[in-house]
Scaffold this active site. Structure first.
Site, mmCIF file in Angstrom:
data_model
loop_
_atom_site.group_PDB
_atom_site.id
_atom_site.type_symbol
_atom_site.label_atom_id
_atom_site.label_comp_id
_atom_site.label_asym_id
_atom_site.label_seq_id
_atom_site.Cartn_x
_atom_site.Cartn_y
_atom_site.Cartn_z
ATOM 1 N N LYS A 139 26.305 -41.773 -23.422
ATOM 2 C CA LYS A 139 25.436 -41.534 -22.251
ATOM 3 C C LYS A 139 24.916 -40.102 -22.210
ATOM 4 O O LYS A 139 25.476 -39.193 -22.813
ATOM 5 C CB LYS A 139 26.187 -41.907 -20.980
ATOM 6 C CG LYS A 139 26.354 -43.433 -20.893
ATOM 7 C CD LYS A 139 26.520 -43.942 -19.496
ATOM 8 C CE LYS A 139 26.498 -45.462 -19.516
ATOM 9 N NZ LYS A 139 26.770 -46.072 -18.251
ATOM 10 N N ARG A 146 33.514 -49.934 -21.838
ATOM 11 C CA ARG A 146 32.329 -50.579 -22.439
ATOM 12 C C ARG A 146 31.722 -49.612 -23.445
ATOM 13 O O ARG A 146 31.300 -48.511 -23.062
ATOM 14 C CB ARG A 146 31.338 -50.906 -21.311
ATOM 15 C CG ARG A 146 30.066 -51.599 -21.751
ATOM 16 C CD ARG A 146 29.167 -51.858 -20.547
ATOM 17 N NE ARG A 146 27.956 -52.555 -20.934
ATOM 18 C CZ ARG A 146 26.861 -51.962 -21.400
ATOM 19 N NH1 ARG A 146 26.821 -50.646 -21.532
ATOM 20 N NH2 ARG A 146 25.807 -52.681 -21.729
HETATM 21 C C1 9MG Z 1 24.699 -52.528 -18.667
HETATM 22 N N1 9MG Z 1 25.359 -51.241 -18.526
HETATM 23 C C2 9MG Z 1 24.910 -50.043 -18.973
HETATM 24 N N2 9MG Z 1 25.779 -49.078 -18.640
HETATM 25 C C3 9MG Z 1 26.790 -49.684 -17.980
HETATM 26 C C4 9MG Z 1 27.965 -49.237 -17.381
HETATM 27 O O1 9MG Z 1 28.289 -47.956 -17.362
HETATM 28 N N3 9MG Z 1 28.765 -50.126 -16.786
HETATM 29 C C5 9MG Z 1 28.449 -51.442 -16.762
HETATM 30 N N4 9MG Z 1 29.297 -52.282 -16.147
HETATM 31 N N5 9MG Z 1 27.345 -51.931 -17.323
HETATM 32 C C6 9MG Z 1 26.535 -51.062 -17.907
#
Ligand code: 9MG
Length: 385
Positions: free
Chosen positions: A330, A365
């Site tokens: 990110k 994730r």
């Molecule tokens: C789809 N998506 C992109 N970034 C995300 C994040 O930080 N959390 C979740 N749950 N979905 C995300």
């Protein structure tokens, strides 16, 4: 990181401002929040819990040897007080003020073991692998735009240790083109069907109820919604399908969310919002056991907000739900080290994911599944030695 990046950070990074538990206990209950602090894992956690010096958090691998109590200030921001577990327990035992009741309830939720979610035991961490099926994906540039390539990518992530494959067909990058409902369904459904047929546990990353319905029909099990089931029909569909869900916080909407994000105290504002979404879901018939909450790193947050939320991540255990954390590649990492290419943010992604593990987040994730699985395995092995 310059002073401008830290604008909006509340003052609670400082010392306890000389206020004791009794003065916090006189405050309005709704202004108080409880976060695990002084975190331990593995054998250190087990030893401290056995000695009565720590609480196990959410029945997981972390234990809090301290607690951090936040109190909102009327002028914005928050004060904080750090207390030991024995001190806090003794104070709770001799107090029945409304503030003590609130803190007792938050403490119960912090500590309660979590049942399995989507069949995954939450007393250990899990990796959710990202399968973007978008031509303009900010992280894999549309490499996996074709169905066959996306399925192959997902299966490779599963082989590398991903417990869940998160399939999304809409880019939420600021400036990304809108995608029609039909196009989103056409992107994700064949990929979900292919992965589910191979036995993968699939989540669909979408905000729209018709896409959710089509995805579930194609074999997805989990709904991952960056809008936390707020779009028409989404919550009712999740209830009806009895689907496990991930509810994420976002301030604003993707196109404009980074223009001027604004909070009184970001970590606490996000807590209130997630707690309210959990309550709304429960009221609609979706029990807390089926929910993971996610603070939505990068979604309507400046660098200071993201760091404040990440530093206090354990707060979100007090919603009573499990925690999902998305930090992979990110832009907040780039704001710290100047990296502009998301693919060159592996080190930062691993550092943030490991800190999430330290704070007991049950699902991370990620794009880089093999590297994350290895980092988690090493951290767990050291903690358990
Ligand atoms: C789809 N998506 C992109 N970034 C995300 C994040 O930080 N959390 C979740 N749950 N979905 C995300």
């Amino acid at each position: 990181m310059g002073p401008a990046d830290l604008a909006g950070r509340p003052e609670h990074r400082g010392p306890a401002l000389g206020r004791g538990l009794d003065s916090f206990g006189a405050l309005a209950p709704s202004t108080l929040y409880l976060a695990p602090h002084g975190l331990l894992a593995g054998t250190a956690a087990a030893d401290a819990v056995a000695a009565g010096l720590a609480w196990r958090i959410a029945g997981g691998w972390t234990a809090a040897s301290l607690l951090k109590i936040f109190a909102r200030k009327p002028s914005g921001g928050a004060d904080a007080l750090v207390v030991s577990i024995p001190e806090f327990s003794a104070w709770l035992d001799r107090n029945d003020s409304p503030a003590a009741e609130r803190l007792r309830r938050l403490a119960e939720r912090l500590r309660a073991p979590r049942p399995a979610w989507a069949g995954l035991p939450l007393d250990r961490p899990h990796v959710m692998g990202i399968v973007n099926v978008t031509p303009d994906s900010f992280s894999d540039g549309g490499d996996h735009a074709s169905t066959a390539a996306a399925i192959a990518h997902g299966l490779a992530l599963r082989a590398a240790g991903a417990a869940i494959l998160d399939v999304g067909g809409e880019s939420t990058r600021p400036g990304a083109a809108d995608v029609s409902l039909e196009a989103e369904i056409a992107r994700v459904v064949p990929v979900i069907r292919g992965l589910a047929t191979e036995g993968a546990l699939v989540s669909v990353d979408t905000r729209r109820a018709p896409v959710m319905a089509a995805a579930l029909e194609a074999g997805a099990v989990i709904l991952n919604d960056i809008e936390a089931l707020t779009q028409p029909g989404a919550l009712a569909l999740a209830v009806e399908a009895e689907a496990p869900v991930a509810l994420m916080h976002m301030q604003g909407e993707p196109r404009t969310m980074q223009a001027d994000p604004c909070y009184d105290a970001a970590a606490l504002d996000v807590f209130d919002w997630l707690e309210a979404r959990v309550a709304a879901a429960e009221a609609a018939g979706l029990p807390c056991e089926r929910i993971l909450v996610d603070p939505g790193i990068g979604f309507g947050k400046a660098l200071g907000h993201n760091l404040e939320i990440l530093a206090a991540l354990g707060l979100y255990h007090a919603t009573g739900a499990g925690i999902l954390l998305g930090v992979s590649r990110k832009s907040f990492i780039g704001k710290i080290d100047g990296s502009t290419d998301p693919r060159r943010r592996l080190g930062g992604s691993l550092a943030a994911a490991l800190d999430g593990w330290r704070q007991g987040a049950q699902v991370v994730r990620v794009h880089d599944v093999a590297e994350t699985v290895q980092a988690l395995a090493v951290a767990q092995a050291i903690a358990g030695a």
